[in-house]
Design a protein around this motif. Sequence first.
Motif, mmCIF file in Angstrom:
data_model
loop_
_atom_site.group_PDB
_atom_site.id
_atom_site.type_symbol
_atom_site.label_atom_id
_atom_site.label_comp_id
_atom_site.label_asym_id
_atom_site.label_seq_id
_atom_site.Cartn_x
_atom_site.Cartn_y
_atom_site.Cartn_z
ATOM 1 N N HIS A 104 0.815 -1.230 0.000
ATOM 2 C CA HIS A 104 0.000 0.000 0.000
ATOM 3 C C HIS A 104 0.839 1.266 0.000
ATOM 4 C CE1 HIS A 104 -3.802 -2.176 0.849
ATOM 5 N NE2 HIS A 104 -3.024 -2.994 1.539
ATOM 6 N N ALA A 105 2.112 1.169 -0.308
ATOM 7 C CA ALA A 105 3.007 2.322 -0.180
ATOM 8 C C ALA A 105 2.548 3.520 -1.005
ATOM 9 C CB ALA A 105 4.428 1.916 -0.574
ATOM 10 N N SER A 106 2.163 3.271 -2.247
ATOM 11 C CA SER A 106 1.767 4.386 -3.114
ATOM 12 C C SER A 106 0.543 5.133 -2.575
ATOM 13 C CB SER A 106 1.519 3.886 -4.540
ATOM 14 O OG SER A 106 1.187 4.958 -5.393
ATOM 15 N N GLY A 132 -10.846 4.764 7.133
ATOM 16 C CA GLY A 132 -10.458 5.878 6.277
ATOM 17 C C GLY A 132 -8.980 6.218 6.345
ATOM 18 N N ALA A 133 -8.188 5.429 7.096
ATOM 19 C CA ALA A 133 -6.751 5.693 7.227
ATOM 20 C C ALA A 133 -6.037 4.378 7.530
ATOM 21 C CB ALA A 133 -6.487 6.708 8.328
ATOM 22 N N TYR A 134 -4.704 4.420 7.397
ATOM 23 C CA TYR A 134 -3.885 3.226 7.630
ATOM 24 C C TYR A 134 -3.284 3.198 9.033
ATOM 25 C CZ TYR A 134 -3.899 2.277 2.573
ATOM 26 O OH TYR A 134 -4.265 1.985 1.280
ATOM 27 N N TRP A 187 2.616 5.744 13.306
ATOM 28 C CA TRP A 187 1.295 5.771 13.921
ATOM 29 C C TRP A 187 0.957 7.158 14.463
ATOM 30 C CZ3 TRP A 187 0.098 3.154 19.258
ATOM 31 C CH2 TRP A 187 -1.277 3.196 19.498
ATOM 32 N N MET A 188 1.946 7.865 15.013
ATOM 33 C CA MET A 188 1.648 9.086 15.751
ATOM 34 C C MET A 188 2.052 10.380 15.065
ATOM 35 S SD MET A 188 2.558 7.888 19.666
ATOM 36 C CE MET A 188 4.246 7.435 19.261
ATOM 37 N N THR A 189 3.019 10.337 14.140
ATOM 38 C CA THR A 189 3.544 11.597 13.612
ATOM 39 C C THR A 189 2.571 12.296 12.670
ATOM 40 O OG1 THR A 189 5.433 12.644 12.558
ATOM 41 C CG2 THR A 189 4.684 10.570 11.603
ATOM 42 N N GLN A 190 2.622 13.605 12.680
ATOM 43 C CA GLN A 190 1.859 14.429 11.746
ATOM 44 C C GLN A 190 2.797 15.198 10.818
ATOM 45 O OE1 GLN A 190 -1.541 14.358 11.661
ATOM 46 N NE2 GLN A 190 -1.416 12.788 13.261
ATOM 47 N N ILE A 191 4.082 14.909 10.903
ATOM 48 C CA ILE A 191 5.089 15.620 10.111
ATOM 49 C C ILE A 191 5.392 14.799 8.857
ATOM 50 C CG2 ILE A 191 7.422 16.568 10.107
ATOM 51 C CD1 ILE A 191 7.244 16.690 13.169
ATOM 52 N N PRO A 192 5.106 15.336 7.661
ATOM 53 C CA PRO A 192 5.281 14.562 6.424
ATOM 54 C C PRO A 192 6.681 13.995 6.242
ATOM 55 C CG PRO A 192 4.019 16.558 5.991
ATOM 56 C CD PRO A 192 4.498 16.660 7.400
ATOM 57 N N ASN A 213 -4.175 -7.573 3.311
ATOM 58 C CA ASN A 213 -5.638 -7.504 3.313
ATOM 59 C C ASN A 213 -6.167 -6.913 4.615
ATOM 60 O OD1 ASN A 213 -6.705 -8.849 0.758
ATOM 61 N ND2 ASN A 213 -5.177 -10.323 1.446
ATOM 62 N N ILE A 214 -5.460 -7.171 5.724
ATOM 63 C CA ILE A 214 -5.842 -6.529 6.982
ATOM 64 C C ILE A 214 -5.684 -5.014 6.861
ATOM 65 C CG2 ILE A 214 -5.147 -6.191 9.394
ATOM 66 C CD1 ILE A 214 -4.584 -9.154 9.559
ATOM 67 N N ALA A 215 -4.561 -4.564 6.251
ATOM 68 C CA ALA A 215 -4.341 -3.133 6.059
ATOM 69 C C ALA A 215 -5.423 -2.529 5.172
ATOM 70 C CB ALA A 215 -2.967 -2.890 5.447
ATOM 71 N N SER A 216 -5.819 -3.259 4.126
ATOM 72 C CA SER A 216 -6.882 -2.779 3.235
ATOM 73 C C SER A 216 -8.210 -2.658 3.976
ATOM 74 C CB SER A 216 -7.025 -3.733 2.045
ATOM 75 O OG SER A 216 -8.098 -3.345 1.216
ATOM 76 N N THR A 217 -8.520 -3.650 4.799
ATOM 77 C CA THR A 217 -9.767 -3.616 5.578
ATOM 78 C C THR A 217 -9.763 -2.452 6.561
ATOM 79 O OG1 THR A 217 -9.968 -6.027 5.392
ATOM 80 C CG2 THR A 217 -11.246 -4.939 7.133
ATOM 81 N N ILE A 218 -8.648 -2.234 7.218
ATOM 82 C CA ILE A 218 -8.522 -1.110 8.149
ATOM 83 C C ILE A 218 -8.727 0.214 7.419
ATOM 84 C CG2 ILE A 218 -6.871 0.187 9.573
ATOM 85 C CD1 ILE A 218 -5.698 -2.544 10.411
#
Length: 401
Positions: free
Chosen positions: A240-242, A371-373, A302-307, A361-366
Amino acid sequence: MNIDKKRWILLIICIITNICVGFMNSWSVFQRPLMAWFDWELSTLTLAYSIMVSAASFPMIIAGAAQRKFSPRAVMAFGGVMMGVSSLALGFTTSIPWLLIWAGLLGAGTAFVYPVTVSTMVPYFPERRGMISGLLAAGMGSGSIVWAPLSSLIMEHTIPLTPFRIYGVVFLVLVCGLGMLLKHAPADYAPANMTLRKKAPQPPLGAEKDWRQMMKDAKFYLIFIIVTLGTASGFMVMGHASPMLQENVGFTPALAATFVGILGLCNMAGRICWGVVSDRLGRLPVYIIIFIYYIVILLLLWMTQIPALYVIALLSVGFCFGGIMGTLASVTADSFGGRNLDINFGIMFFAIGISSLVFPNIASTIRLNTGAYDTSFALGTIFCVISLALTFCLIRMQKRR
């Protein structure tokens, strides 16, 4: 040409064929174009990726057994034909069932290429098992460096299916053609400088065990679980990197594809670097370092908001993931001997197959449900903590023996 020199040429050949195998790591750049072109769901394309990668794992034991009956040339040619034909067929696919079938067959084809390179080349380098395993794995891991930006460039000027058609021809020519040059190392081969190399600390091979004896050993199940959970985050990111970069950092599809290639470069670097380090420190101490590093960067994701931090952490996942993938063959040889590595490694690689089938598939379901990874990274952190604890248990078990 003597074998000491020829083995390096064979190694380069195997790395090139493994770059073809690494095409799977560029799958995420196809997701959005195929979703737009066919109006397919993300879950469908994630399933195709999972089937492809898991299909690359499960037939490896067959490939290992086939090498004992046939030559590595024949096995690799079979895999090259499967890869080429399946990729060509994907280039003309318009339905979901055929997408999944051809993706699975493409993955299955790679299962007859990568293990051949490992079991053929490791005996040529008895003094550099970790480094060679890492280089071969790096070839596969670096596939996205080549295929991701190239695919993105092609899709800017044509339909999303065109790259599959082109790559089908490339796989047929390169994998089948180069594979014809392979041959097994002579029995008990040792290079001329082997006596000098022995001065460097080398992890000893474990007692020789065939696959039945290996599966009766508790070490096998500990390693299997460690690898399954330890590669979970890597597969979630690689699959799911892209879209992760486009949604969380605001990258364009072309820029995201470039960074998927850079992610592949980090994956490749991890396979080489951790392999070399493991030759000096030992495989399990390296696993401890990797899992601690993994936990830190997954918490950051998980926690950062810095691109910028997000991108650095995402690339670091590839570096850690490469370390586990790149040392798996060496861990197997160290634990259960090198004589039966062709089949034992194929069985151990089932852990990779399970991880690649389940966790993307777990990441896709999440992503679809939240609405986010982000939750994927929290889950990955838990898996790495478990893997770290089990690695300590494995070290204690080996000391008692």
